[in-house]
Motif scaffolding. Structure first.
Motif, PDB file in Angstrom:
ATOM      1  N   GLU A   1       1.171   8.812  -0.699  1.00 13.29           N
ATOM      2  CA  GLU A   1       0.461   9.961  -0.123  1.00 13.29           C
ATOM      3  C   GLU A   1      -0.598   9.537   0.899  1.00 13.29           C
ATOM      4  O   GLU A   1      -1.256  10.368   1.504  1.00 13.29           O
ATOM      5  CB  GLU A   1      -0.177  10.808  -1.235  1.00 13.29           C
ATOM      6  CG  GLU A   1      -1.358  10.180  -1.937  1.00 13.29           C
ATOM      7  CD  GLU A   1      -1.015   9.216  -3.085  1.00 13.29           C
ATOM      8  OE1 GLU A   1      -1.940   8.880  -3.849  1.00 13.29           O
ATOM      9  OE2 GLU A   1       0.144   8.800  -3.213  1.00 13.29           O
ATOM     10  N   TRP A   2      -0.758   8.228   1.090  1.00 11.51           N
ATOM     11  CA  TRP A   2      -1.722   7.704   2.052  1.00 11.51           C
ATOM     12  C   TRP A   2      -1.005   7.240   3.308  1.00 11.51           C
ATOM     13  O   TRP A   2       0.155   6.836   3.277  1.00 11.51           O
ATOM     14  CB  TRP A   2      -2.470   6.514   1.476  1.00 11.51           C
ATOM     15  CG  TRP A   2      -3.416   6.816   0.359  1.00 11.51           C
ATOM     16  CD1 TRP A   2      -3.693   8.036  -0.198  1.00 11.51           C
ATOM     17  CD2 TRP A   2      -4.200   5.874  -0.351  1.00 11.51           C
ATOM     18  NE1 TRP A   2      -4.619   7.908  -1.205  1.00 11.51           N
ATOM     19  CE2 TRP A   2      -4.949   6.579  -1.326  1.00 11.51           C
ATOM     20  CE3 TRP A   2      -4.360   4.512  -0.280  1.00 11.51           C
ATOM     21  CZ2 TRP A   2      -5.837   5.970  -2.194  1.00 11.51           C
ATOM     22  CZ3 TRP A   2      -5.244   3.885  -1.145  1.00 11.51           C
ATOM     23  CH2 TRP A   2      -5.976   4.616  -2.093  1.00 11.51           C
ATOM     24  N   SER A   3      -1.715   7.245   4.422  1.00 12.54           N
ATOM     25  CA  SER A   3      -1.173   6.674   5.657  1.00 12.54           C
ATOM     26  C   SER A   3      -2.196   5.712   6.257  1.00 12.54           C
ATOM     27  O   SER A   3      -3.399   5.986   6.268  1.00 12.54           O
ATOM     28  CB  SER A   3      -0.805   7.765   6.658  1.00 12.54           C
ATOM     29  OG  SER A   3      -1.944   8.499   7.041  1.00 12.54           O
ATOM     30  N   LEU A   4      -1.681   4.610   6.726  1.00 12.36           N
ATOM     31  CA  LEU A   4      -2.510   3.595   7.363  1.00 12.36           C
ATOM     32  C   LEU A   4      -2.943   4.101   8.725  1.00 12.36           C
ATOM     33  O   LEU A   4      -2.118   4.518   9.541  1.00 12.36           O
ATOM     34  CB  LEU A   4      -1.721   2.291   7.499  1.00 12.36           C
ATOM     35  CG  LEU A   4      -2.450   1.135   8.165  1.00 12.36           C
ATOM     36  CD1 LEU A   4      -3.611   0.663   7.284  1.00 12.36           C
ATOM     37  CD2 LEU A   4      -1.489  -0.006   8.440  1.00 12.36           C
ATOM     38  N   GLN A   5      -4.251   4.070   8.972  1.00  8.35           N
ATOM     39  CA  GLN A   5      -4.796   4.496  10.258  1.00  8.35           C
ATOM     40  C   GLN A   5      -5.135   3.302  11.144  1.00  8.35           C
ATOM     41  O   GLN A   5      -5.198   3.427  12.351  1.00  8.35           O
ATOM     42  CB  GLN A   5      -6.058   5.341  10.036  1.00  8.35           C
ATOM     43  CG  GLN A   5      -5.824   6.557   9.162  1.00  8.35           C
ATOM     44  CD  GLN A   5      -4.874   7.541   9.794  1.00  8.35           C
ATOM     45  OE1 GLN A   5      -5.132   8.031  10.889  1.00  8.35           O
ATOM     46  NE2 GLN A   5      -3.770   7.817   9.144  1.00  8.35           N
ATOM     47  N   GLY A   6      -5.383   2.168  10.506  1.00 13.90           N
ATOM     48  CA  GLY A   6      -5.740   0.969  11.269  1.00 13.90           C
ATOM     49  C   GLY A   6      -6.215  -0.129  10.342  1.00 13.90           C
ATOM     50  O   GLY A   6      -6.297   0.044   9.120  1.00 13.90           O
TER      51      GLY A   6
ATOM     52  N   LEU B   1       0.832  -1.203   0.000  1.00 15.76           N
ATOM     53  CA  LEU B   1       0.000   0.000   0.000  1.00 15.76           C
ATOM     54  C   LEU B   1       0.869   1.256   0.000  1.00 15.76           C
ATOM     55  O   LEU B   1       0.620   2.197  -0.766  1.00 15.76           O
ATOM     56  CB  LEU B   1      -0.931   0.003   1.213  1.00 15.76           C
ATOM     57  CG  LEU B   1      -1.810   1.240   1.360  1.00 15.76           C
ATOM     58  CD1 LEU B   1      -2.892   1.272   0.293  1.00 15.76           C
ATOM     59  CD2 LEU B   1      -2.402   1.316   2.753  1.00 15.76           C
ATOM     60  N   GLN B   2       1.893   1.292   0.836  1.00 13.72           N
ATOM     61  CA  GLN B   2       2.758   2.464   0.930  1.00 13.72           C
ATOM     62  C   GLN B   2       3.541   2.725  -0.349  1.00 13.72           C
ATOM     63  O   GLN B   2       3.770   3.871  -0.704  1.00 13.72           O
ATOM     64  CB  GLN B   2       3.719   2.325   2.111  1.00 13.72           C
ATOM     65  CG  GLN B   2       3.032   2.474   3.450  1.00 13.72           C
ATOM     66  CD  GLN B   2       2.407   3.850   3.609  1.00 13.72           C
ATOM     67  OE1 GLN B   2       3.107   4.820   3.831  1.00 13.72           O
ATOM     68  NE2 GLN B   2       1.092   3.930   3.483  1.00 13.72           N
ATOM     69  N   VAL B   3       3.933   1.670  -1.049  1.00 13.85           N
ATOM     70  CA  VAL B   3       4.634   1.837  -2.322  1.00 13.85           C
ATOM     71  C   VAL B   3       3.682   2.364  -3.390  1.00 13.85           C
ATOM     72  O   VAL B   3       4.023   3.263  -4.162  1.00 13.85           O
ATOM     73  CB  VAL B   3       5.278   0.507  -2.769  1.00 13.85           C
ATOM     74  CG1 VAL B   3       5.758   0.572  -4.211  1.00 13.85           C
ATOM     75  CG2 VAL B   3       6.430   0.139  -1.842  1.00 13.85           C
ATOM     76  N   GLN B   4       2.472   1.828  -3.429  1.00 15.92           N
ATOM     77  CA  GLN B   4       1.510   2.212  -4.455  1.00 15.92           C
ATOM     78  C   GLN B   4       0.883   3.583  -4.209  1.00 15.92           C
ATOM     79  O   GLN B   4       0.562   4.294  -5.157  1.00 15.92           O
ATOM     80  CB  GLN B   4       0.399   1.153  -4.567  1.00 15.92           C
ATOM     81  CG  GLN B   4       0.889  -0.173  -5.083  1.00 15.92           C
ATOM     82  CD  GLN B   4       1.555  -0.035  -6.426  1.00 15.92           C
ATOM     83  OE1 GLN B   4       0.995   0.548  -7.355  1.00 15.92           O
ATOM     84  NE2 GLN B   4       2.767  -0.559  -6.554  1.00 15.92           N
ATOM     85  N   ARG B   5       0.705   3.942  -2.948  1.00 23.30           N
ATOM     86  CA  ARG B   5       0.080   5.225  -2.603  1.00 23.30           C
ATOM     87  C   ARG B   5       0.859   5.884  -1.465  1.00 23.30           C
ATOM     88  O   ARG B   5       0.413   5.920  -0.316  1.00 23.30           O
ATOM     89  CB  ARG B   5      -1.388   5.031  -2.189  1.00 23.30           C
ATOM     90  CG  ARG B   5      -2.318   4.533  -3.284  1.00 23.30           C
ATOM     91  CD  ARG B   5      -2.541   5.596  -4.347  1.00 23.30           C
ATOM     92  NE  ARG B   5      -3.573   5.212  -5.277  1.00 23.30           N
ATOM     93  CZ  ARG B   5      -3.387   4.450  -6.350  1.00 23.30           C
ATOM     94  NH1 ARG B   5      -2.185   3.967  -6.619  1.00 23.30           N
ATOM     95  NH2 ARG B   5      -4.386   4.146  -7.151  1.00 23.30           N
TER      96      ARG B   5
ATOM     97  N   VAL C   1      -7.562   3.979   5.868  1.00 21.63           N
ATOM     98  CA  VAL C   1      -6.489   4.770   5.270  1.00 21.63           C
ATOM     99  C   VAL C   1      -6.942   6.226   5.160  1.00 21.63           C
ATOM    100  O   VAL C   1      -8.123   6.507   4.960  1.00 21.63           O
ATOM    101  CB  VAL C   1      -6.140   4.201   3.864  1.00 21.63           C
ATOM    102  CG1 VAL C   1      -5.026   4.978   3.218  1.00 21.63           C
ATOM    103  CG2 VAL C   1      -5.775   2.723   3.968  1.00 21.63           C
ATOM    104  N   ALA C   2      -5.979   7.140   5.276  1.00 26.79           N
ATOM    105  CA  ALA C   2      -6.259   8.573   5.119  1.00 26.79           C
ATOM    106  C   ALA C   2      -5.156   9.201   4.282  1.00 26.79           C
ATOM    107  O   ALA C   2      -4.057   8.651   4.168  1.00 26.79           O
ATOM    108  CB  ALA C   2      -6.326   9.255   6.477  1.00 26.79           C
ATOM    109  N   LEU C   3      -5.460  10.355   3.710  1.00 28.49           N
ATOM    110  CA  LEU C   3      -4.423  11.130   3.030  1.00 28.49           C
ATOM    111  C   LEU C   3      -3.455  11.664   4.070  1.00 28.49           C
ATOM    112  O   LEU C   3      -3.871  12.069   5.165  1.00 28.49           O
ATOM    113  CB  LEU C   3      -5.036  12.308   2.271  1.00 28.49           C
ATOM    114  CG  LEU C   3      -5.757  11.980   0.971  1.00 28.49           C
ATOM    115  CD1 LEU C   3      -6.475  13.217   0.458  1.00 28.49           C
ATOM    116  CD2 LEU C   3      -4.785  11.454  -0.062  1.00 28.49           C
ATOM    117  N   ASN C   4      -2.169  11.664   3.730  1.00 28.32           N
ATOM    118  CA  ASN C   4      -1.174  12.257   4.628  1.00 28.32           C
ATOM    119  C   ASN C   4      -1.472  13.731   4.801  1.00 28.32           C
ATOM    120  O   ASN C   4      -1.910  14.404   3.858  1.00 28.32           O
ATOM    121  CB  ASN C   4       0.234  12.102   4.061  1.00 28.32           C
ATOM    122  CG  ASN C   4       0.725  10.686   4.110  1.00 28.32           C
ATOM    123  OD1 ASN C   4       0.407   9.935   5.022  1.00 28.32           O
ATOM    124  ND2 ASN C   4       1.510  10.297   3.121  1.00 28.32           N
TER     125      ASN C   4
END
Length: 108
Positions: free
Chosen positions: A50-55, A44-48, A100-103
């Protein structure tokens, strides 16, 4: 920026000499679920980035993943709920929903 994803990874595997395997389970090692989840979140982090995992709101493990076994990860959905599935061939080994949320933009 996009707020959705529809991605399937290349085949990945957890090496038989991974440090998580001794003791999980002696004589018949199985990849711990948390290591599989780490692979999902890494993708997920490689593909997006600009996103951050929230849970992780849901996770279900259907079948064990063996060391060296090749699997794929699929990520699909719209923010904030991104579904994931992990397969070995046609066998579903795990599925769930990531929150997930936008950074937040950096100040400065």
């Amino acid at each position: 920026m996009t707020d959705s994803i529809d991605f399937t990874s290349e085949h990945i595997s957890i090496a038989a000499d991974h440090p998580c395997l001794p003791g999980h389970f002696p004589g018949q090692p199985v990849v711990p679920a948390v290591v599989g989840l780490q692979a999902v979140t890494d993708i997920l982090q490689v593909q997006r980035p600009e996103w951050s995992l929230q849970g992780i709101s849901q996770a279900k493990f259907m079948s064990p993943l063996l060391p060296g076994e090749s699997f794929i990860v699929s990520l699909r959905g719209d923010l904030p709920n991104i579904g994931f599935q992990c397969h070995v061939g046609e066998r579903l080994i795990a599925k769930g929903i990531l929150q997930v949320a936008l950074n937040e933009p950096e100040e400065g």
